[in-house]
Design a protein around this motif. Sequence first.
Motif, PDB file in Angstrom:
ATOM      1  N   THR A 116      -1.037  -7.446  -2.663  1.00 39.85           N
ATOM      2  CA  THR A 116       1.313  -7.593  -3.083  1.00 39.85           C
ATOM      3  C   THR A 116       0.788  -7.760  -4.619  1.00 39.85           C
ATOM      4  O   THR A 116       1.547  -7.157  -5.096  1.00 39.85           O
ATOM      5  CB  THR A 116       1.532  -7.674  -2.391  1.00 39.85           C
ATOM      6  OG1 THR A 116       0.928  -7.495  -1.251  1.00 39.85           O
ATOM      7  CG2 THR A 116       2.615  -7.749  -2.716  1.00 39.85           C
ATOM      8  N   GLU A 139      -8.614  -5.341   4.060  1.00 43.17           N
ATOM      9  CA  GLU A 139      -9.889  -5.713   4.970  1.00 43.17           C
ATOM     10  C   GLU A 139     -10.529  -5.398   4.520  1.00 43.17           C
ATOM     11  O   GLU A 139     -11.245  -4.365   4.240  1.00 43.17           O
ATOM     12  CB  GLU A 139      -9.294  -6.580   6.056  1.00 43.17           C
ATOM     13  CG  GLU A 139      -9.249  -5.637   7.323  1.00 43.17           C
ATOM     14  CD  GLU A 139      -8.400  -5.145   8.672  1.00 43.17           C
ATOM     15  OE1 GLU A 139      -9.085  -6.365   9.129  1.00 43.17           O
ATOM     16  OE2 GLU A 139      -8.504  -4.987   9.118  1.00 43.17           O
ATOM     17  N   THR A 150       0.508  -1.120  -0.205  1.00 43.58           N
ATOM     18  CA  THR A 150       0.296  -0.246  -0.048  1.00 43.58           C
ATOM     19  C   THR A 150       0.734   0.925  -0.043  1.00 43.58           C
ATOM     20  O   THR A 150       1.045   1.902  -0.929  1.00 43.58           O
ATOM     21  CB  THR A 150      -0.991   0.417   1.188  1.00 43.58           C
ATOM     22  OG1 THR A 150      -1.565  -1.104   1.370  1.00 43.58           O
ATOM     23  CG2 THR A 150      -1.652   1.185   1.126  1.00 43.58           C
ATOM     24  N   ASP A 155     -13.930   2.041  -1.358  1.00 45.49           N
ATOM     25  CA  ASP A 155     -13.286   0.993  -0.303  1.00 45.49           C
ATOM     26  C   ASP A 155     -12.175  -0.204  -1.297  1.00 45.49           C
ATOM     27  O   ASP A 155     -13.017  -0.386  -2.169  1.00 45.49           O
ATOM     28  CB  ASP A 155     -14.224  -0.053   0.728  1.00 45.49           C
ATOM     29  CG  ASP A 155     -13.964  -1.779   1.102  1.00 45.49           C
ATOM     30  OD1 ASP A 155     -12.686  -1.972   1.140  1.00 45.49           O
ATOM     31  OD2 ASP A 155     -14.922  -2.388   1.506  1.00 45.49           O
TER      32      ASP A 155
HETATM   33  C1  WTA Z   1      -7.474  -8.307   2.124  1.00 53.55           C
HETATM   34  C2  WTA Z   1      -2.819  -4.985   0.785  1.00 53.55           C
HETATM   35  C3  WTA Z   1     -11.269  -7.155   1.467  1.00 53.55           C
HETATM   36  C4  WTA Z   1      -7.411  -9.709   0.889  1.00 53.55           C
HETATM   37  C5  WTA Z   1      -3.507  -4.441  -0.213  1.00 53.55           C
HETATM   38  C6  WTA Z   1      -6.192  -9.401  -0.173  1.00 53.55           C
HETATM   39  C7  WTA Z   1      -9.131  -6.723   1.981  1.00 53.55           C
HETATM   40  C8  WTA Z   1      -5.424  -8.760   1.041  1.00 53.55           C
HETATM   41  C9  WTA Z   1      -9.697  -5.534   0.923  1.00 53.55           C
HETATM   42  C10 WTA Z   1      -4.333  -9.145  -0.419  1.00 53.55           C
HETATM   43  C11 WTA Z   1     -10.716  -5.070   1.157  1.00 53.55           C
HETATM   44  C12 WTA Z   1      -7.246  -6.465   0.749  1.00 53.55           C
HETATM   45  N1  WTA Z   1     -10.958  -5.650   1.844  1.00 53.55           N
HETATM   46  N2  WTA Z   1     -10.338  -7.873   1.783  1.00 53.55           N
HETATM   47  N3  WTA Z   1     -10.758  -3.616   0.120  1.00 53.55           N
HETATM   48  N4  WTA Z   1      -8.413  -5.583   0.135  1.00 53.55           N
HETATM   49  N5  WTA Z   1      -8.085  -7.439   1.656  1.00 53.55           N
HETATM   50  O1  WTA Z   1      -0.947  -8.530   0.000  1.00 53.55           O
HETATM   51  O2  WTA Z   1      -8.054 -11.037   1.876  1.00 53.55           O
HETATM   52  O3  WTA Z   1      -1.509  -7.241   2.060  1.00 53.55           O
HETATM   53  O4  WTA Z   1      -6.341 -10.317  -0.332  1.00 53.55           O
HETATM   54  O5  WTA Z   1      -1.970  -6.855   0.292  1.00 53.55           O
HETATM   55  O6  WTA Z   1      -6.080  -8.421   1.590  1.00 53.55           O
HETATM   56  O7  WTA Z   1      -3.479  -8.267   1.656  1.00 53.55           O
HETATM   57  P1  WTA Z   1      -1.545  -7.561   1.221  1.00 53.55           P
END
Ligand code: WTA
Length: 630
Positions: free
Chosen positions: A416, A388, A311, A411
């Motif tokens: 990643t 999440e 992020t 939202d």
């Molecule tokens: C979750 C973060 C629900 C999801 C950018 C995904 C979300 C994982 C959301 C990736 C959202 C991320 N609503 N779940 N708006 N955004 N997720 O790699 O399970 O740290 O697969 O990336 O976070 O997490 P990462």
Amino acid sequence: MTEDFDVRLVEDVKSYTPDPQYRKNAWMGDYQKVYNEFLANPDAFWEKMAKELDWIKPWDKVKEWNYPYAKWFTGARLNVSANCLDRHVHNSRRNKVALIWKGEGGSEQIFTYQKLLSQVARFANALKKIGVKKGDTVCIYMPLVPEQVIAMLACARIGAVHSVVFGGFGAAALNMRIKDADAKVVITADITIRRGKAIQLKAIVDEAIINAPTVENVVVLRRREPKVDLHEKEMDFYEMMEGMPDVCPPEEMDAEDRFFILYTSGSTGKPKGIVHTCGGYMVGTYYTSKYIFDIKDNDTFWCTADPGWITGHSYIVYGPLAVGATVFITELTPDYPDAGSFWNLVEEQKITIFYTAPTAIRMFMKMGESWPNKYDLSSLRIIGSVGEPLNPEAFEWYYRVIGKSRTPIVDTWWQTETGMHMITTMIGETMHPGFAGKPIPGVEADVVDKDGKPVKPGTGGLLVIKSPWPAMLRTVYKDDERYRKYWETIPGVYAVGDLAVKSDDGYIMILGRSDDIIIVSGHNIGTAEVESALVSHNAVAEAAVIGKPDVVKGNSIKAFVILRVGNAPSDRLKQDLLHHVRTTLGPIAMPHEIDFVDKLPKTRSGKIMRRVLKAQEMGMDPGDISTLEE
Ligand code: WTA
């Protein structure tokens, strides 16, 4: 899988439609119209976006899709840092503020685009001087300070591949990432400052580079007086920059050259080094920063993540700077010096776009609305969420108390691996709390069963992406088989690893992970990683880890531990195990509860059935247990 989850559609939740002015003034305009244009000609859509940026040489082809491998903007040459800095310095944004940083005790640093470019160029020249070349890996393990952003952009400038490791990871986790990526240089700081206290960072690096033979130099940002001593191979961040020219020609990169590696948890103990490349990543993060956040020239954009996570890579550094935004960052925490700290900053900096995580929103809810109500939040025009599911209660609160029932909430669902936003509700469109929204123009997503057949609206299924997109991961570093798995689990599509439900009108609700990853306060933690950290303690024979729903953190970590003979359960041993996980993996991966047990539920083939542990823990039906041993 899906049957583990209680699919509850929020039918009684109210929907909200923002003032029509939002859509009218947005870069995106009419979502459906743009989406249809994209579907009609995907390559033309992405080509139009790419043309808004600076390329040293244009592409031969927009996309080459050779399932499961994609190349974007083939043959094109570019430099990402030149798009984030020089592009603005050469036009009217030379004196525009690029970055504002606030630290504790009122300290502040402000960088115009010109100043940021000069600092990046000087640090890039310093890296070159110590022998860093195009293609070398540089590990960045730093606090949330401007120098972290400068270090990242300096790598981008000279074509070095950065692997940023979040400062909350412990020595073993850092060591694994340094070794896996063959890092030649580690950039760190003496301390990070958290709630008035100095936390040692360099001591962790000292431990992490023992038996990491590829590391030739450690660069240290020395924040504390008197300055810590430097040893052989170590150099001071600012002393290295002394006398360096503030001009450094950007390295000419191929669109498909490796840009960075970022480790993320997987379902085995070993994290995955997600590989992103230059051209596609730049186009994807530029496009989404501009169109999803609708960044305009007079916005002040605050993403509360750390650059150590995707992020921060995409929406603190590369996307907003490519757009030419004013970016605000801070080392302050939401609860220090008091629970109004973030709202005080919104008022003081007149933040217009604010992007945070549901876990933070739920923490703000817990601290009470009197805190935000003390401050003037009227500068906010868009608020966002990521990491999440944003549950309807948290949505309502965020919308009413922070957004004053006026600002749209974006939202954003992404990963990643995806590099950029994939699903959201575009500003101006009707928001359904609980639902992230629809695939953005440029992305085709659906909810399917395990054979890849779309499920009926209202039925739980697996979230998939149906076609390649520019900012997608290209491989898993040194483990291409793990990359292919994303595309081969359900043939023909990219399997995200999340469970989801689609409504009749195409809105997607994310339910959570379908694999052994637990999202704790928005951070992905692999159950296997925590288990292997526990098992590496000499009193532990076996361990199993599950996620338990938590009202603030989303999930908390519970560990079940079988001790080796000769060890007896005690509170002291529990503390010892916690300390062990803290120093190896880091504080973010520490279990919240540990139970000592004699047995763990296993399949006949010996695999731990975490699902059974979880059901037991929550007093639920464990579902199909026919494979359970005895
Ligand atoms: C979750 C973060 C629900 C999801 C950018 C995904 C979300 C994982 C959301 C990736 C959202 C991320 N609503 N779940 N708006 N955004 N997720 O790699 O399970 O740290 O697969 O990336 O976070 O997490 P990462």
